[in-house]
Every structure is written in structure tokens, then in C-alpha cells.
Design an enzyme around this catalytic site. Structure first.
Site, mmCIF file in Angstrom:
data_model
loop_
_atom_site.group_PDB
_atom_site.id
_atom_site.type_symbol
_atom_site.label_atom_id
_atom_site.label_comp_id
_atom_site.label_asym_id
_atom_site.label_seq_id
_atom_site.Cartn_x
_atom_site.Cartn_y
_atom_site.Cartn_z
ATOM 1 N N ASP A 8 0.873 -1.181 0.000
ATOM 2 C CA ASP A 8 0.000 0.000 0.000
ATOM 3 C C ASP A 8 0.908 1.228 0.000
ATOM 4 O OD1 ASP A 8 0.934 0.187 2.598
ATOM 5 O OD2 ASP A 8 -1.037 0.158 3.551
ATOM 6 N N CYS A 65 3.054 -3.401 4.001
ATOM 7 C CA CYS A 65 2.236 -2.257 4.416
ATOM 8 C C CYS A 65 2.953 -1.599 5.593
ATOM 9 C CB CYS A 65 0.798 -2.677 4.743
ATOM 10 S SG CYS A 65 0.619 -3.845 6.100
ATOM 11 N N THR A 67 2.667 -1.967 8.923
ATOM 12 C CA THR A 67 3.083 -2.943 9.937
ATOM 13 C C THR A 67 3.293 -4.350 9.384
ATOM 14 O OG1 THR A 67 0.766 -3.471 10.346
ATOM 15 C CG2 THR A 67 1.761 -1.758 11.752
ATOM 16 N N GLY A 68 2.717 -4.638 8.222
ATOM 17 C CA GLY A 68 2.694 -6.002 7.690
ATOM 18 C C GLY A 68 1.477 -6.783 8.166
ATOM 19 N N GLY A 70 -1.934 -5.900 8.205
ATOM 20 C CA GLY A 70 -3.076 -5.896 7.280
ATOM 21 C C GLY A 70 -2.822 -6.806 6.091
ATOM 22 N N HIS A 98 9.132 -24.426 9.122
ATOM 23 C CA HIS A 98 8.036 -25.063 9.863
ATOM 24 C C HIS A 98 6.666 -24.840 9.232
ATOM 25 C CE1 HIS A 98 10.295 -25.400 13.989
ATOM 26 N NE2 HIS A 98 10.997 -25.877 12.974
ATOM 27 N N HIS A 133 5.828 -31.215 10.448
ATOM 28 C CA HIS A 133 5.311 -29.906 10.028
ATOM 29 C C HIS A 133 4.337 -30.043 8.854
ATOM 30 C CE1 HIS A 133 8.110 -28.206 12.801
ATOM 31 N NE2 HIS A 133 9.134 -28.773 12.170
#
Ligand code: RB5
Length: 146
Positions: A8, A65, A67-68, A70, A98, A133
Site C-alpha cells: 500500500d 504495508c 506494519t505487515g 493488514g 516449519h 510440520h
């Protein structure tokens, strides 16, 4: 490899720098925007980029974005996507080893460009460990089929 990338407005400057970096590693870029600092809504960019990874048009996705957060919420709504918000190299290593993460989310307001590049290096180099995993990742995908 082919890397789908999107941001964004908050991630736009970092996206530009990371595109140059990823190209310098000889990977191909599919750029899903945004293409300026003008305010936009991150779901409009995260979703098509994540879909391209789920459709195997791209090998991995990188979504940026502020913060990452969203970007990761949106990407994980796409079936087949395992998006991980990574804040350091160890998160990136474990997300691949993992969780078999196929989308890396970064926070441009939280992660400096040089660290973001190191996180990308690790994310693109590390492999999924499988075994126990694999069972867990399959359980995640069975949940989305309910
Ligand atoms: C945009 O101001 C900001 O909310 C967005 O980039 C992101 O951090 C959302 O999770």
C-alpha cells in the site's frame, strides 16, 4: 524465481527498494502495485498478489504495508496461502522451515530496508522441513475446506 510483490502507500518506498534488490538477485518481479505514495486500501493490492501465488503464477509473494499486519490478514484469506509477518531473519527461517510460508509480509514502518533485505534472503533460501510440520500444514488446509 518469480516473486509477486505488492504494497500500500505505507510500503511503497520500501517496495521500490526491494524490487531493485530482488532483481539484483536475478529473480523476476510481478509488481501488483501500488505505484505511488497516494493513500490506498491494502486489501486491493494484497489479494491479487496472493492469488497469483496460490495459482502458481508466482513462486512466492512479498507484501508490504505499514506494519505487515493488514497484508498478512488479507493474504491468509486466499486458499493455499500461508502468509507470515516476519520481523527478523529467524522469523523468516522458521516461517519457511516449519510453516512452509509462501508469502512474506513486511512492515515498512517497523523494519528498516537493510533488515528487510536480510529477511528476504533467508525467506528465499530456506526450505520446508516437512515431516511433522507437513501434518500440521495439511491440518490448516483441511480447516479451510470445512
Ligand atoms: C496504513 O496507514 C496502515 O494502516 C497500513 O499500511 C497497514 O499498516 C495496515 O495493517
Amino acid at each position: 524465481m518469480k516473486i509477486a510483490i505488492a504494497s500500500d502507500h505505507a510500503g511503497f518506498e520500501l517496495k521500490k527498494e526491494l524490487i531493485n534488490y530482488i532483481k539484483s538477485l536475478n529473480h523476476q518481479i510481478l509488481d501488483f502495485g501500488t505505484y505511488s505514495n497516494e493513500s490506498v486500501d491494502y486489501p486491493d493490492f494484497a489479494f491479487p498478489a496472493a492469488e497469483s501465488v496460490a495459482a502458481l503464477v508466482a513462486d512466492y509473494g512479498i507484501l508490504i504495508c505499514g506494519t505487515g499486519i493488514g497484508m498478512s490478514i488479507v493474504a491468509n484469506k486466499v486458499q493455499g496461502i500461508r502468509a507470515a509477518l516476519c520481523v527478523d531473519e529467524d522469523y523468516a527461517k522458521l516461517a519457511r522451515n516449519h510453516n512452509n510460508a509462501n508469502v512474506l509480509c513486511l512492515g515498512a514502518r517497523k523494519t528498516a530496508p537493510e533488515l528487510a533485505k536480510k529477511i528476504i534472503d533467508v525467506f528465499l533460501e530456506e526450505d520446508f522441513e516437512g515431516d511433522r510440520h507437513m501434518i500440521r500444514v495439511e491440518k490448516i488446509h483441511n480447516l479451510t475446506r470445512l
